[in-house]
Every structure is written in C-alpha cells, then in structure tokens.
Enzyme design. Structure first.
Site, PDB file in Angstrom:
ATOM      1  N   PRO A  22       0.828  -1.205   0.000  1.00 40.34           N
ATOM      2  CG  PRO A  22      -0.711  -1.544   1.696  1.00 40.34           C
ATOM      3  CD  PRO A  22       0.609  -2.026   1.188  1.00 40.34           C
ATOM      4  CB  CYS A  23       0.924   4.234  -2.103  1.00 42.91           C
ATOM      5  SG  CYS A  23       1.741   5.825  -2.212  1.00 42.91           S
ATOM      6  CD  GLN A  24       0.740   2.806   5.375  1.00 47.21           C
ATOM      7  OE1 GLN A  24       1.885   2.636   5.749  1.00 47.21           O
ATOM      8  NE2 GLN A  24      -0.300   2.423   6.079  1.00 47.21           N
ATOM      9  CG  ASN A  48       2.777   1.779  -4.380  1.00 46.19           C
ATOM     10  OD1 ASN A  48       1.744   2.425  -4.449  1.00 46.19           O
ATOM     11  ND2 ASN A  48       3.361   1.488  -3.226  1.00 46.19           N
TER      12      ASN A  48
END
EC number: 2.1.1.37
Length: 313
Positions: free
Chosen positions: A73-75, A113
């Site tokens: 996940p792109c946080q 991503n």
C-alpha cells in the site's frame, strides 16, 4: 528451484505471474491481512496457510527465499522522516519490506504500487524508498508499465521496482507486446440481468455528467462496448456504483462488468475461483495486479538472474 515470498498478497496476482513465468518456483510464505482476500487466495492455492499482519511477524518466522514480492500500500511518508534525510521509514508498511530484505537478503525483489507514487510529495517519497533499497544493498530499476501494452484491454498504469543484490545483473523491463486489445475479449456472452443498472442510477449518472461538463470538470462515468480498445482502470471502489466501467447494451441501460469479467480485465485465467460476494470480488480484483504484466517482468527477472548464474559457471 526459486523460492518466493508473497507480501501484501491480496488474492495472489503477483504470485500467479511468477508461477506462469518460472517452471521452477515455489512460494514459501504468504502474508495478507484481509480475511476475504485470504479466502480467495486459499481457494486458488490449495488452502495453504496465509500469515496475517506482516507488521506483527517476526522475520525469524519467514523462510529463506530468493525473491521477495509485494504489492504494498502507498502510505504517505512522514514529513519528519523526510526532514531526517531519508532516515526514517518506520510507521509505514514499506518498513516491513525493508526489515525483511535486510534480514533475509533475497537475491531479488519486485514491488508494485500506484503510478502516483512517482510524483507523491514531489517525488520525495519514491526517493526515500529508493535510498533505503539501495542502502540495503540492492541495485534498483523502476518503470511505469501499462496493462494495455501487455494484451489486456484496461488503461491501468502502475510503477514497478525491481532490485538485485548482485550488481552485475543486467535487467531490462519488458517491452510492449504490440498486440491490439478490445474490450470484447473479456466480455461474457450472456451476463446476468442483475448487472444492468437501474433507470434511477443511469439517469443520475447522466445528470451528474452533464453538471460536471457544465462546470468544466471531468465526466462522471465511463461507457464502453465490445469494440472499445480498453476500459478505464478498475479500482477497489468499483463495487460502490461501477460508474468508471459501464458496458453498453443495445436497447437497454448499460451494465456493470461481472466478477469474471473483472478477473479477465486483470489477466486472471477463467479457472480462477471467486468464492466471495460480488462486492468483495470487485474490491479484490480492483486491488490486485495485472497478471500478464507481472509475468512479463518475472520472465525478465528470470533471464537476468540466469545470465549471472551462467557467467559464474
């Protein structure tokens, strides 16, 4: 025999791409926190054990492996971390990938991503990631690839990071296969009537589109037919109203795509089992990867690793 681990595994799209590319690959560890995704994963991979929360997993419990794969996940990275000059990745899920790479030192990795990672925080987030991967000892390659360049009729762009511990490896991302795509390739012949949207919903979409156009905004839905070259990107939100991909139907309202069509739109084979509700299926395929793109990258990784191995002999 190449051993891989499958982190943030979802329904196993990355693993599937590797299994298609390598005749001699074995997944030795999988991790996924969503119970419905695990249900689908296990239905398609012999019911094997899937580890839950990777942040709570001790690296000592992860088997040695040759390739780490993760659609993480792109946080957002913390501003504090950026001010420290890439010193701090803690608090993000990328940190868990990093700690496994540092502890296990696999020969290679593949990370996937959203394309927006490239420009996130003016490119600094990606710089943080690349700096940490390089500090872990890896030679890293990055590229944005499109699903429609690999035979899939979907306008989906994702960024891929491939790394090798051996800096002598000569890796190149796959080139587009040059195959024309058509939405008709993924459509079912006789979809259930329940996927046709109601008059109320269709009128609402058309009204919203007209309002958005008048306000100078982008339109509110995507309408496609069998002759369309490709659809919009299927997202995890598709289950909510399906407006980003609607299929024209002669003489009646358009319809949403069906879960098997969503699977095809990500390059999953028709033999792939979907043991969950439609809402969960849309979410899972929207969150997943385009399998043929992964397969093409995995083939290039295999060639690069084999070439180095041959030179040693």
């Amino acid at each position: 025999m190449f051993k891989i681990i499958d982190l943030f595994a979802g329904i196993g799209g990355i693993r599937l791409g590797f299994e298609q590319a390598f005749d001699d690959v074995r997944c030795v560890f999988s991790s996924e926190i969503d119970k419905y995704a695990v249900q689908t994963y296990q239905a398609n991979h012999g019911g094997e054990t899937v580890c839950g929360d990777i942040t709570q997993t001790d690296v000592a419990d992860i088997p040695d492996h040759d390739i780490l794969s993760a659609g993480f996940p792109c946080q957002p990275f913390s501003q504090a971390g950026l001010k420290k000059g890439f010193a701090d990745t803690r608090g993000t899920l990328f940190f868990d990938i990093e700690r496994i790479l540092l502890a296990k030192k696999p020969q290679a990795f593949l990370l996937e991503n959203v394309k927006q990672l490239k420009g996130h925080d003016k490119g600094r987030t990606l710089q943080v990631i690349l700096a940490h991967l390089q500090q872990a000892g890896y030679k890293v390659y990055t590229e944005v690839l499109k699903a429609r360049d690999f035979g899939i009729p979907q306008n989906r762009e994702r960024i891929y990071l491939v790394g090798f511990l051996n800096h002598d490896v000569d890796f190149r991302f796959p080139q587009p296969i040059g195959q024309a795509t058509a939405v008709g390739d993924i459509l079912e012949a006789y979809p259930d009537e329940k996927y046709t949207i109601s008059d109320k919903l269709w009128q609402g979409y058309q009204r919203r589109k007209a309002e958005n156009r008048a306000a100078g905004k982008g339109f509110g839905y995507g309408l496609f037919n069998a002759e369309s070259a490709y659809t919009n990107t299927i997202s995890a939100r598709y289950y909510k109203d399906g407006s980003e991909i609607l299929i024209e139907q002669p003489g009646k309202n358009p319809r949403k795509i069906t879960p098997p069509e969503a699977a095809r739109l990500q390059g999953f084979p028709d033999s792939f089992q979907i043991p969950v509700s439609d809402a969960q299926a849309y979410r899972q395929f929207g969150n997943s990867v385009c399998v043929p793109v992964i397969r093409a990258i995995a083939e290039q990784m295999k060639a690069a690793l084999s070439a180095v191995s041959d030179r040693k002999v």
